[in-house]
Design a protein around this motif. Structure first.
Motif, PDB file in Angstrom:
ATOM      1  N   SER A 145      43.330  40.044  34.790  1.00  0.00           N
ATOM      2  CA  SER A 145      42.848  41.200  35.729  1.00  0.00           C
ATOM      3  C   SER A 145      41.453  40.801  36.521  1.00  0.00           C
ATOM      4  O   SER A 145      41.493  41.174  37.709  1.00  0.00           O
ATOM      5  N   ILE A 146      40.677  39.833  35.922  1.00  0.00           N
ATOM      6  CA  ILE A 146      39.713  39.240  36.631  1.00  0.00           C
ATOM      7  C   ILE A 146      40.206  38.572  37.906  1.00  0.00           C
ATOM      8  O   ILE A 146      39.542  38.767  39.040  1.00  0.00           O
ATOM      9  N   PHE A 147      41.202  37.520  37.554  1.00  0.00           N
ATOM     10  CA  PHE A 147      41.627  36.781  38.760  1.00  0.00           C
ATOM     11  C   PHE A 147      42.319  37.611  39.810  1.00  0.00           C
ATOM     12  O   PHE A 147      42.156  37.523  40.855  1.00  0.00           O
ATOM     13  N   GLU A 148      42.932  38.832  39.326  1.00  0.00           N
ATOM     14  CA  GLU A 148      43.527  39.560  40.439  1.00  0.00           C
ATOM     15  C   GLU A 148      42.320  40.365  41.180  1.00  0.00           C
ATOM     16  O   GLU A 148      42.529  40.402  42.369  1.00  0.00           O
ATOM     17  N   SER A 149      41.642  40.827  40.445  1.00  0.00           N
ATOM     18  CA  SER A 149      40.541  41.512  41.112  1.00  0.00           C
ATOM     19  C   SER A 149      39.749  40.534  42.268  1.00  0.00           C
ATOM     20  O   SER A 149      39.282  41.139  43.413  1.00  0.00           O
ATOM     21  N   ILE A 150      39.455  39.443  41.835  1.00  0.00           N
ATOM     22  CA  ILE A 150      38.971  38.469  42.982  1.00  0.00           C
ATOM     23  C   ILE A 150      39.785  38.490  44.065  1.00  0.00           C
ATOM     24  O   ILE A 150      39.167  38.448  45.403  1.00  0.00           O
ATOM     25  N   GLY A 151      41.033  38.414  44.138  1.00  0.00           N
ATOM     26  CA  GLY A 151      41.818  38.387  45.273  1.00  0.00           C
ATOM     27  C   GLY A 151      41.636  39.986  45.943  1.00  0.00           C
ATOM     28  O   GLY A 151      41.832  39.988  47.019  1.00  0.00           O
ATOM     29  N   ASP A 152      41.795  41.200  45.070  1.00  0.00           N
ATOM     30  CA  ASP A 152      41.692  42.419  45.639  1.00  0.00           C
ATOM     31  C   ASP A 152      40.368  42.538  46.555  1.00  0.00           C
ATOM     32  O   ASP A 152      40.321  43.229  47.682  1.00  0.00           O
ATOM     33  N   TYR A 153      39.233  42.165  45.905  1.00  0.00           N
ATOM     34  CA  TYR A 153      38.086  42.198  46.920  1.00  0.00           C
ATOM     35  C   TYR A 153      38.156  41.385  48.047  1.00  0.00           C
ATOM     36  O   TYR A 153      37.676  42.039  49.142  1.00  0.00           O
ATOM     37  N   ALA A 154      38.789  40.352  48.071  1.00  0.00           N
ATOM     38  CA  ALA A 154      38.690  39.569  49.504  1.00  0.00           C
ATOM     39  C   ALA A 154      39.786  40.352  50.461  1.00  0.00           C
ATOM     40  O   ALA A 154      39.517  40.409  51.445  1.00  0.00           O
ATOM     41  N   ALA A 155      40.776  41.051  49.968  1.00  0.00           N
ATOM     42  CA  ALA A 155      41.751  41.616  50.684  1.00  0.00           C
ATOM     43  C   ALA A 155      41.001  42.841  51.217  1.00  0.00           C
ATOM     44  O   ALA A 155      41.283  43.312  52.219  1.00  0.00           O
ATOM     45  N   THR A 156      40.208  43.518  50.189  1.00  0.00           N
ATOM     46  CA  THR A 156      39.526  44.650  50.724  1.00  0.00           C
ATOM     47  C   THR A 156      38.574  44.452  51.845  1.00  0.00           C
ATOM     48  O   THR A 156      38.398  45.209  52.800  1.00  0.00           O
ATOM     49  N   ILE A 194      37.096  50.695  46.548  1.00  0.00           N
ATOM     50  CA  ILE A 194      38.186  50.278  45.697  1.00  0.00           C
ATOM     51  C   ILE A 194      38.341  51.324  44.517  1.00  0.00           C
ATOM     52  O   ILE A 194      37.473  51.869  44.128  1.00  0.00           O
ATOM     53  N   VAL A 195      39.605  51.546  44.385  1.00  0.00           N
ATOM     54  CA  VAL A 195      40.052  52.507  43.424  1.00  0.00           C
ATOM     55  C   VAL A 195      40.341  51.438  42.129  1.00  0.00           C
ATOM     56  O   VAL A 195      40.936  50.507  42.193  1.00  0.00           O
ATOM     57  N   GLN A 196      39.672  52.137  41.070  1.00  0.00           N
ATOM     58  CA  GLN A 196      39.781  51.407  39.885  1.00  0.00           C
ATOM     59  C   GLN A 196      41.006  52.384  39.086  1.00  0.00           C
ATOM     60  O   GLN A 196      41.216  53.619  38.858  1.00  0.00           O
ATOM     61  N   GLY A 197      41.911  51.477  38.769  1.00  0.00           N
ATOM     62  CA  GLY A 197      43.178  52.290  37.735  1.00  0.00           C
ATOM     63  C   GLY A 197      43.633  51.569  36.804  1.00  0.00           C
ATOM     64  O   GLY A 197      43.320  50.098  36.408  1.00  0.00           O
ATOM     65  N   PRO A 198      44.807  51.869  35.911  1.00  0.00           N
ATOM     66  CA  PRO A 198      45.161  51.056  34.656  1.00  0.00           C
ATOM     67  C   PRO A 198      45.708  49.798  35.225  1.00  0.00           C
ATOM     68  O   PRO A 198      46.423  49.540  35.959  1.00  0.00           O
ATOM     69  N   SER A 199      45.231  48.577  34.343  1.00  0.00           N
ATOM     70  CA  SER A 199      45.609  47.485  34.717  1.00  0.00           C
ATOM     71  C   SER A 199      47.105  46.965  33.926  1.00  0.00           C
ATOM     72  O   SER A 199      47.065  46.963  32.782  1.00  0.00           O
ATOM     73  N   SER A 200      47.747  46.552  34.887  1.00  0.00           N
ATOM     74  CA  SER A 200      49.129  46.145  34.446  1.00  0.00           C
ATOM     75  C   SER A 200      48.908  44.849  33.403  1.00  0.00           C
ATOM     76  O   SER A 200      49.622  44.428  32.386  1.00  0.00           O
ATOM     77  N   SER A 201      48.052  43.989  33.906  1.00  0.00           N
ATOM     78  CA  SER A 201      47.701  42.616  33.073  1.00  0.00           C
ATOM     79  C   SER A 201      47.230  42.904  31.953  1.00  0.00           C
ATOM     80  O   SER A 201      47.657  42.487  30.861  1.00  0.00           O
ATOM     81  N   SER A 217      52.397  37.729  39.468  1.00  0.00           N
ATOM     82  CA  SER A 217      52.440  37.015  40.576  1.00  0.00           C
ATOM     83  C   SER A 217      50.918  36.556  41.214  1.00  0.00           C
ATOM     84  O   SER A 217      50.454  35.646  41.564  1.00  0.00           O
ATOM     85  N   ILE A 218      49.995  37.545  40.815  1.00  0.00           N
ATOM     86  CA  ILE A 218      48.705  37.379  41.222  1.00  0.00           C
ATOM     87  C   ILE A 218      47.726  36.240  40.327  1.00  0.00           C
ATOM     88  O   ILE A 218      47.242  35.714  41.102  1.00  0.00           O
ATOM     89  N   PHE A 219      48.188  36.505  39.289  1.00  0.00           N
ATOM     90  CA  PHE A 219      47.581  35.520  38.205  1.00  0.00           C
ATOM     91  C   PHE A 219      48.212  34.207  38.899  1.00  0.00           C
ATOM     92  O   PHE A 219      47.185  33.292  38.576  1.00  0.00           O
ATOM     93  N   ILE A 220      49.176  34.021  39.002  1.00  0.00           N
ATOM     94  CA  ILE A 220      49.918  32.545  39.520  1.00  0.00           C
ATOM     95  C   ILE A 220      49.237  32.096  40.662  1.00  0.00           C
ATOM     96  O   ILE A 220      48.875  31.012  40.687  1.00  0.00           O
ATOM     97  N   ALA A 221      49.041  33.100  41.639  1.00  0.00           N
ATOM     98  CA  ALA A 221      48.603  32.661  42.840  1.00  0.00           C
ATOM     99  C   ALA A 221      47.241  32.148  42.831  1.00  0.00           C
ATOM    100  O   ALA A 221      46.791  31.164  43.398  1.00  0.00           O
ATOM    101  N   VAL A 222      46.311  32.681  42.070  1.00  0.00           N
ATOM    102  CA  VAL A 222      45.076  32.503  41.893  1.00  0.00           C
ATOM    103  C   VAL A 222      45.051  30.772  41.176  1.00  0.00           C
ATOM    104  O   VAL A 222      44.275  30.130  41.633  1.00  0.00           O
ATOM    105  N   THR A 223      45.660  30.811  39.911  1.00  0.00           N
ATOM    106  CA  THR A 223      45.422  29.785  39.090  1.00  0.00           C
ATOM    107  C   THR A 223      46.074  28.442  39.782  1.00  0.00           C
ATOM    108  O   THR A 223      45.451  27.538  40.024  1.00  0.00           O
ATOM    109  N   VAL A 224      47.141  28.639  40.567  1.00  0.00           N
ATOM    110  CA  VAL A 224      47.844  27.521  41.025  1.00  0.00           C
ATOM    111  C   VAL A 224      46.985  27.216  42.501  1.00  0.00           C
ATOM    112  O   VAL A 224      46.725  26.102  42.627  1.00  0.00           O
ATOM    113  N   GLY A 225      46.550  28.193  43.068  1.00  0.00           N
ATOM    114  CA  GLY A 225      45.852  27.905  44.383  1.00  0.00           C
ATOM    115  C   GLY A 225      44.549  27.191  44.230  1.00  0.00           C
ATOM    116  O   GLY A 225      44.215  26.140  44.789  1.00  0.00           O
TER     117      GLY A 225
END
Length: 483
Positions: A291-302, A117-124, A454-462
């Motif tokens: 950012s935390i919610f996005e990362s949980i999804g990113d870990y799954a995708a990775t 996983i590459v870490q980079g500036p967080s848009s959130s 979008s990712i924050f929404i997907a995590v929370t709504v899901g």
């Protein structure tokens, strides 16, 4: 015989310990996040613990990673605009962001969840920190960055996120990964059409077609490194020929510049490198939540594109490592870091999931931070070229998420959970940035960040839909009903 639980045809059964009763009990870190086998059509050429045959090939793959993950140039400018700061801040912040990327990626791949996983500036986080800097000043923002990083590290180390994994089954996580694919597609299209110049559209099309040619008509290094080769050939060589590569900026940049802590100390007349203001910390931390919610999804995708089982430890250690990277970012004067969706696309497209390649890429990021000239060479390539190639990666991310969704039980409840999460994740940000922009501006910084993420929404709504349908309304799986 295929024993990879993430590949079609696998006969490997994932065994998980019996869950303790109660929602917030701690779980075995080696326990898989999901209770059933997850399949995806993507098969890595090199798994996370494998290395390329030679260091030269490793450098080639690593350079390819850095070419796609060079968005500090984009996010630094976006942050400066949000915070109302002068453009003179941008060059320094670009270099510090590259340094933070290198250090954060090494922390994640060596001490964190040890995924590529590459870490980079967080848009959130930067969208939350922009208003903080504009209202309370730079020192207050850096204080919020450092405290937010400490809190994120504590959240990961406490294992709280891993213990609530029952609320993120495959149908939820797959929806998040699909949403990540849509976000990646948006990034790609933004890069392709952003300038509006016809020549950039032509370059994007050439890069896209050349990348497809390398991937499907060539073999070996040419096929595996199709992203790097197509970006270099079109982004540097052809762009130079048509006059779209700015060599003057490259020549003017320095070869080497030593970093320093708190580089913005004294900026705007301030004497302190950072200060702690409660409201500023709270406002900034809302970005960390996203950012935390996005990362949980990113870990799954990775894990999905790497052929790895998604385990509880990946969540806990990953978030703790991200928090540590954000602390370093604050000290260096860089934007806080998070997991990068772009790198998932590179793995999905090339099949190179080697953690060692990612670590070499991290060292390259450090070199970019130390050498403004090398960083400028990347910055001068037309974004449309990278966008044209990245469109391929975005589509693969999207369908890897769909693979995860359909690996779960296909019933009315799961269809509703996934459809609602993906639908809201795609269309709510679209509405909030077009006809609903006036409404979104009335929601405050956190509300506006939420409805445009979008990712924050997907995590929370899901998660909310899963809790409502499975736990509040107690809908049983149709698969279980048949048994």
């Amino acid at each position: 015989m295929n024993n990879n639980p993430l590949q079609p045809g696998s006969n490997k059964e994932i065994k998980t310990p019996i869950r303790p009763k109660g929602f917030f009990k701690k779980y075995d870190p080696e326990q898989t996040v999901f209770d059933k086998e997850i399949k995806t059509s993507i098969k890595p050429i090199l798994t996370i613990n494998e290395r390329p045959k030679s260091f030269g090939v490793t450098l080639l793959y690593a350079f390819q990673v850095t070419l796609v993950d060079f968005t500090p140039f984009i996010w630094a400018g976006a942050f400066v605009a949000l915070a109302g700061l002068p453009d003179s801040v941008i060059p320094i912040m670009i270099s510090t962001c590259f340094l933070a990327m290198g250090i954060g990626t090494l922390i994640q791949t060596i001490l964190g969840n040890r995924l590529p996983i590459v870490q980079g500036p967080s848009s959130s986080v930067l969208t939350a920190m922009g208003p903080v800097a504009a209202i309370y000043g730079f020192p207050a923002m850096w204080g919020a960055v450092i405290v937010g990083g400490i809190l994120e590290t504590f959240i990961g180390a406490s294992r709280l996120l891993g213990s609530i994994r029952k609320f993120i089954p495959p149908v939820v996580t797959g929806s998040v990964v699909t949403a990540i694919g849509f976000v990646a597609a948006k990034i790609s299209l933004t890069w392709i059409f952003g300038s509006g110049k016809p020549i950039h559209l032509v370059l994007a099309l050439i890069a896209f077609l050349f990348a497809l040619f390398l991937k499907f008509k060539c073999k070996g290094i040419l096929s595996n490194a199709f992203v790097l080769i197509s970006v270099l050939v079109v982004g540097v060589l052809i762009s130079t020929i048509v006059g779209e590569y700015d060599w003057a900026k490259v020549s003017a940049a320095q070869w080497f510049a030593m970093p320093k802590l708190f580089p913005f100390k004294g900026f705007g007349g301030t004497t302190k490198p950072f200060v702690f203001i409660g409201i500023a910390i709270l406002g900034g931390f809302t970005g960390y939540i996203g950012s935390i919610f996005e990362s949980i999804g990113d870990y799954a995708a990775t894990c999905a594109v790497c052929g790895e089982e998604y385990k509880v430890k990946h969540i806990n250690k990953g978030i703790a490592a991200e928090g540590a990277g954000c602390i370093v970012s604050g000290l260096l004067g860089a934007l806080p870091v998070t997991s990068y969706t772009q790198n998932i696309g590179i793995i999905a497209a090339t099949g190179i999931a080697s953690r060692f390649v990612t670590q070499v890429a991290a060292v390259m990021f450090l070199l970019y931070g130390l050498s403004p000239k090398l960083a400028m060479m990347l910055a001068c390539m037309p974004r449309s070229v990278v966008g044209g190639v990245f469109a391929i990666s975005a589509s693969l991310i999207m369908f890897s998420g769909i693979d995860v969704v359909i690996s779960d039980t296909r019933d009315f409840a799961n269809n509703l959970i996934s459809g609602t999460a993906i639908g809201f994740a795609v269309m709510l940000p679209f509405y909030a940035t077009t006809t609903g922009a006036k409404w979104a501006n009335t929601l405050g910084s956190f509300g506006k960040m939420y409805v445009t993420n979008s990712i924050f929404i997907a995590v929370t709504v899901g998660i909310v839909m899963n809790i409502l349908i499975r736990y509040v309304f107690n809908a049983k799986s149709e698969e279980n009903d048949k048994t």
